[in-house]
Design an enzyme around this catalytic site. Structure first.
Site, PDB file in Angstrom:
ATOM      1  N   HIS A 131       0.825  -1.219   0.000  1.00  0.00           N
ATOM      2  CA  HIS A 131       0.000   0.000   0.000  1.00  0.00           C
ATOM      3  C   HIS A 131       0.856   1.265   0.000  1.00  0.00           C
ATOM      4  O   HIS A 131       0.466   2.293   0.550  1.00  0.00           O
ATOM      5  CB  HIS A 131      -0.973   0.009   1.188  1.00  0.00           C
ATOM      6  CG  HIS A 131      -1.955  -1.107   1.179  1.00  0.00           C
ATOM      7  ND1 HIS A 131      -3.104  -1.098   0.428  1.00  0.00           N
ATOM      8  CD2 HIS A 131      -1.943  -2.314   1.813  1.00  0.00           C
ATOM      9  CE1 HIS A 131      -3.776  -2.222   0.601  1.00  0.00           C
ATOM     10  NE2 HIS A 131      -3.086  -2.985   1.423  1.00  0.00           N
ATOM     11  N   ASN A 203     -10.286  -3.286   1.879  1.00  0.00           N
ATOM     12  CA  ASN A 203      -9.891  -3.304   0.472  1.00  0.00           C
ATOM     13  C   ASN A 203     -11.113  -3.075  -0.410  1.00  0.00           C
ATOM     14  O   ASN A 203     -12.240  -3.046   0.074  1.00  0.00           O
ATOM     15  CB  ASN A 203      -9.252  -4.654   0.100  1.00  0.00           C
ATOM     16  CG  ASN A 203      -7.873  -4.843   0.695  1.00  0.00           C
ATOM     17  OD1 ASN A 203      -7.152  -3.885   0.945  1.00  0.00           O
ATOM     18  ND2 ASN A 203      -7.500  -6.090   0.918  1.00  0.00           N
ATOM     19  N   HIS A 395      -4.458   0.789  11.964  1.00  0.00           N
ATOM     20  CA  HIS A 395      -4.226  -0.439  12.738  1.00  0.00           C
ATOM     21  C   HIS A 395      -5.569  -1.123  12.976  1.00  0.00           C
ATOM     22  O   HIS A 395      -6.512  -0.493  13.480  1.00  0.00           O
ATOM     23  CB  HIS A 395      -3.551  -0.098  14.069  1.00  0.00           C
ATOM     24  CG  HIS A 395      -3.329  -1.274  14.969  1.00  0.00           C
ATOM     25  ND1 HIS A 395      -3.154  -2.561  14.513  1.00  0.00           N
ATOM     26  CD2 HIS A 395      -3.251  -1.356  16.333  1.00  0.00           C
ATOM     27  CE1 HIS A 395      -2.978  -3.378  15.534  1.00  0.00           C
ATOM     28  NE2 HIS A 395      -3.036  -2.674  16.647  1.00  0.00           N
ATOM     29  N   TYR A 418       0.401  -4.554  12.367  1.00  0.00           N
ATOM     30  CA  TYR A 418       0.310  -3.126  12.072  1.00  0.00           C
ATOM     31  C   TYR A 418       1.160  -2.267  13.014  1.00  0.00           C
ATOM     32  O   TYR A 418       1.820  -1.324  12.579  1.00  0.00           O
ATOM     33  CB  TYR A 418      -1.153  -2.669  12.085  1.00  0.00           C
ATOM     34  CG  TYR A 418      -1.875  -3.005  10.803  1.00  0.00           C
ATOM     35  CD1 TYR A 418      -2.251  -2.028   9.911  1.00  0.00           C
ATOM     36  CD2 TYR A 418      -2.158  -4.325  10.468  1.00  0.00           C
ATOM     37  CE1 TYR A 418      -2.895  -2.331   8.725  1.00  0.00           C
ATOM     38  CE2 TYR A 418      -2.802  -4.652   9.289  1.00  0.00           C
ATOM     39  CZ  TYR A 418      -3.167  -3.644   8.415  1.00  0.00           C
ATOM     40  OH  TYR A 418      -3.796  -3.968   7.234  1.00  0.00           O
TER      41      TYR A 418
END
Length: 762
Positions: A131, A203, A395, A418
């Protein structure tokens, strides 16, 4: 998507209208780089820094410990009219180093040189492993209150308004890659709620390649460029990706979504979002419900065609981030409804035979409808890309009371990953104190020190229990807003590295997705698989890919096999008997036209400009963006009455991928630069049969080939004829009244493309 008006739609419209009122007068076309038009000569009269553009805002001004400061955002921007050092000392020169004479060596004492170069050398931070390529915007989320029966989360209560920051991204490419590659897109939303930050990190595809987070390094290593050559960049059309997904067949379902049109969105504004995992909600009575989160775009789901995406990657690799920023600047604020699919929280965590803990599976909307619970409007662009878009840290474990996780093995791994990655990227554990990450809830965490600590903590007892700080901080209970995990029973079991038997089905939902596509979408999937597997070097990888396709659908497999020049294998498992899910198709509905971009081609003839002015104004009043295309830049018409027509694109700079529709207000003759030596798009420079500029013909034929709406009046019909296009074709409007042509074209735009222009091969 239902067109039923939502309880807070009027409030949402007020937010949109208020932001639109702030548009800079006279700046109707988005894209101006600054808030003021610059002079030709360099300004020399000192003045304070310019404010941001009307469409921009920074993070809300909260302290590192979550307290509203009330400070204007300009208080954390640069100040003073004069250039200074980082410590505020004004400087008289910044073009030359301090030397021992004009031709002498640079002196070590040049502190300004050292500060300037040192800071420059350290400007970059590690990009995200995945990402890395992203764009973002600020906005507001307004809850309908329809979720209050299933969760006690305060930001989902009726009437609640919550600031949000949303980052869209591609997965595989580096920060410098193109926007329109075939890839999964990230859709991450940070809710700054009164109870703390909630991050919904999802997503644009509702399933994932893997069922367990321990495989995440494998799928990303396979998808990334080959480690020996660092190619191909931001692509899945290579051997390592297909080697992995054809051996690890639980990736089949996600791969099919990626090979569909979903893999190349037309715009972030026309992209769905999914939480992927199943979450557990808890209400005020302690009752629990399992849910899946969905973002539904108000403009509908729409994609680029493959050829468009290839052109876009070369013409404008920033296409998606530019589209998002320009739409917000123009006042066409993107909106999504947040919805949930709800399921009983049963001990087996199954629904209609579907394992809710398997992130490679969906629950079809026909079995569990998506229930709208709120509306998100993005209404401001970031004022600084690095400080906001690049430094924002999401996160999955940023939760608020009323929202809990499940035992999804992929989600469980994300809960660990994360924090670890943010510490590496952002230099330490205090990444939550960066302005874009700061919570809007008070913080008293007993965490101290560390790199980039910007809070100035008081007291002497950052531990519990204590008496030296009066016992503070105290523990909260459920009645005082504490986050309490749902006390789910954990069954006694042996420690195993295994998965439930229900995770073994890797093909039935892939087959359902395939059968749910229209013939047009199926043709695109066949083309995508043929291209991607065709780019692989190893024949064994291609053959293995065909084996997976045979287990999805024999026709899909046969078509791709023909393209690869290989025999089509037989299925290795029985073909699943499934019902198609119409909700999975992008085609067949109508959507709003807000923010759509219409190109108006004109030959500049004075007698045709009145129609261009009228149509241009109507487009603007309809919430769309008109871009006038002519032989050269500047303005058309004498402008004596302030009615000059500004040209936004020339035949040399325009390309079809930028526009949703093309209007032909004339048939311009070849311009002075219409030759290959000046503009390669013009071809060999030979005059066309109809003496129309060849770049206009290219613009029109590309748009036609990509299923876009076309309209023409007056001499514009001659340009269509010169391009060899029929005025009777689907999605083409020709007439004598420009306003009527525009109305017809606008109707075409509601369906995104004229798909019935093409007959898919049998």
């Amino acid at each position: 998507m239902s067109e039923k008006k939502n309880p807070l739609s009027a409030a949402a419209e007020r937010v949109v209208d208020k932001a639109r009122e702030a548009l800079r007068p006279g700046n109707e076309i988005p894209g101006a780089p600054g808030p003021e038009a610059p002079p030709v000569e360099e300004p020399t009269e000192p003045r304070e820094p310019l404010p941001p553009k009307h469409d921009q805002q920074g993070p809300d001004t909260y302290s590192p410990t979550g307290q509203a400061t009330g400070a204007r955002q300009s208080r954390i921007a640069q100040a003073d009219a004069y250039l200074t050092t980082a410590n505020g000392t004004r400087l008289y020169e910044t073009d030359h180093s301090l030397k021992a004479g004009p031709r002498g060596p640079v002196l070590l004492q040049d502190h300004h040189l050292r500060e300037k170069i040192t800071h420059f050398d350290h400007e970059r931070i590690p990009e995200r492993v995945v990402h890395a390529r992203g764009a973002a915007a600020h906005g507001v989320f307004q809850a309908y209150g329809s979720a209050s029966g299933i969760t006690k989360a305060a930001f989902l209560a009726e009437g609640a308004e919550t600031p949000v920051f949303v980052r869209f991204s591609t997965v595989l490419g580096s920060r410098g890659s193109a926007d329109t590659v075939r890839d999964t897109r990230g859709f991450a939303t940070k809710f700054y709620t009164d109870e703390g930050v909630f991050d919904l990190v999802g997503n644009n595809i509702p399933v994932f390649f893997i069922q367990d987070a321990i495989k995440f390094p494998d799928i990303i290593h396979a998808g990334k460029p080959h480690p020996d050559r660092e190619i191909p960049q931001a692509q899945s059309a290579h051997d390592t990706f297909w080697d992995f997904v054809t051996l690890h067949t639980e990736a089949t379902h996600h791969t099919l979504w990626n090979m569909s049109d979903r893999g190349i969105p037309r715009s972030y504004r026309m992209m769905e979002g999914f939480g992927v995992h199943t979450f557990r909600l808890v209400n005020g009575e302690g009752e629990t419900t399992l849910v899946k989160f969905h973002w539904k775009p108000k403009l509908g789901v729409h994609s680029q065609m493959w050829e468009e995406a290839q052109i876009t990657g070369g013409v404008d690799p920033d296409f998606h981030r530019r589209d998002l920023a320009d739409a917000i600047e123009a006042g066409a604020f993107p909106q999504w409804e947040l919805g949930v699919q709800t399921f009983p929280d049963t001990p087996d965590e199954m629904f209609e035979g579907i394992d809710l803990l398997d992130p490679t599976k969906i629950v079809p909307e026909e079995l569990a409808p998506v229930r709208p619970i709120g509306l998100m409007t993005l209404n401001a662009n970031p004022s600084n890309f690095f400080a906001e878009t690049e430094q924002v840290a999401f996160h999955v474990g940023h939760l608020v009371p009323g929202i809990d996780v499940t035992n999804d093995a992929l989600m469980q791994g994300r809960l660990f990953s994360y924090v670890d990655t943010q510490i590496t990227r952002l230099g330490g554990p205090n990444f939550t104190q960066l302005p874009i990450n700061r919570t809007h809830a008070p913080v008293n965490d007993m965490l101290r020190d560390g790199m980039h600590q910007t809070a100035v903590h008081r007291g002497v007892a950052p531990y519990r229990p204590n008496s030296l700080d009066g016992g503070c901080p105290f523990l909260a209970g459920a009645e005082t807003g504490a986050y309490i995990e749902v006390p789910v029973e954990v069954p006694a079991a042996r420690k195993v590295r295994d998965a439930a038997a229900s995770f073994d089905d890797h093909f039935s939902q892939a087959r359902q997705f395939w059968l749910s596509m229209t013939p047009t979408e199926q043709a695109h999937i066949i083309a995508a698989y043929t291209f991607e597997l065709g780019k692989c070097w190893e024949t064994a990888v291609k053959e293995r890919g065909l084996r997976s396709l045979a287990n999805i659908d024999p026709e899909l497999c046969a078509q791709v096999a023909t393209g690869l020049g290989l025999p089509a294998p037989e299925p290795s498992v029985p073909l699943a008997t499934v019902e198609p899910s119409p909700a999975l198709s992008q085609i067949g509905r109508e959507w709003p036209v807000d923010g759509r971009i219409i190109g108006i081609v004109t030959d500049g003839a004075a007698d045709a400009l009145d129609a261009v002015r009228t149509v241009r104004r109507t487009i603007l009043d309809s919430g769309m963006v008109p871009l006038v295309i002519a032989a050269s830049g500047g303005t058309l018409g004498d402008g004596g009455d302030g009615d000059a027509v500004s040209v936004q694109r020339t035949f040399a700079t325009a390309r079809s991928i930028e526009f949703d529709a093309i209007l032909l207000a004339g048939a311009p003759a070849p311009a002075a630069d219409a030759q290959g030596a000046r503009d390669a798009k013009a071809g060999d420079g030979g005059p066309s049969a109809a003496a129309v500029d060849p770049r206009v013909l290219l613009l029109v034929t590309e748009a036609y080939r990509h299923g876009k709406a076309l309209g023409a009046w007056s001499e514009g019909g001659r340009a269509l004829d010169a391009a060899g296009l029929s005025s009777d074709a689907a999605g083409v409007a020709v007439g004598t009244d420009p306003s009527e042509v525009l109305r017809t074209v606008t109707g075409f735009l509601g369906r995104h493309r004229a798909w019935d222009r093409f007959a898919p091969s049998a």
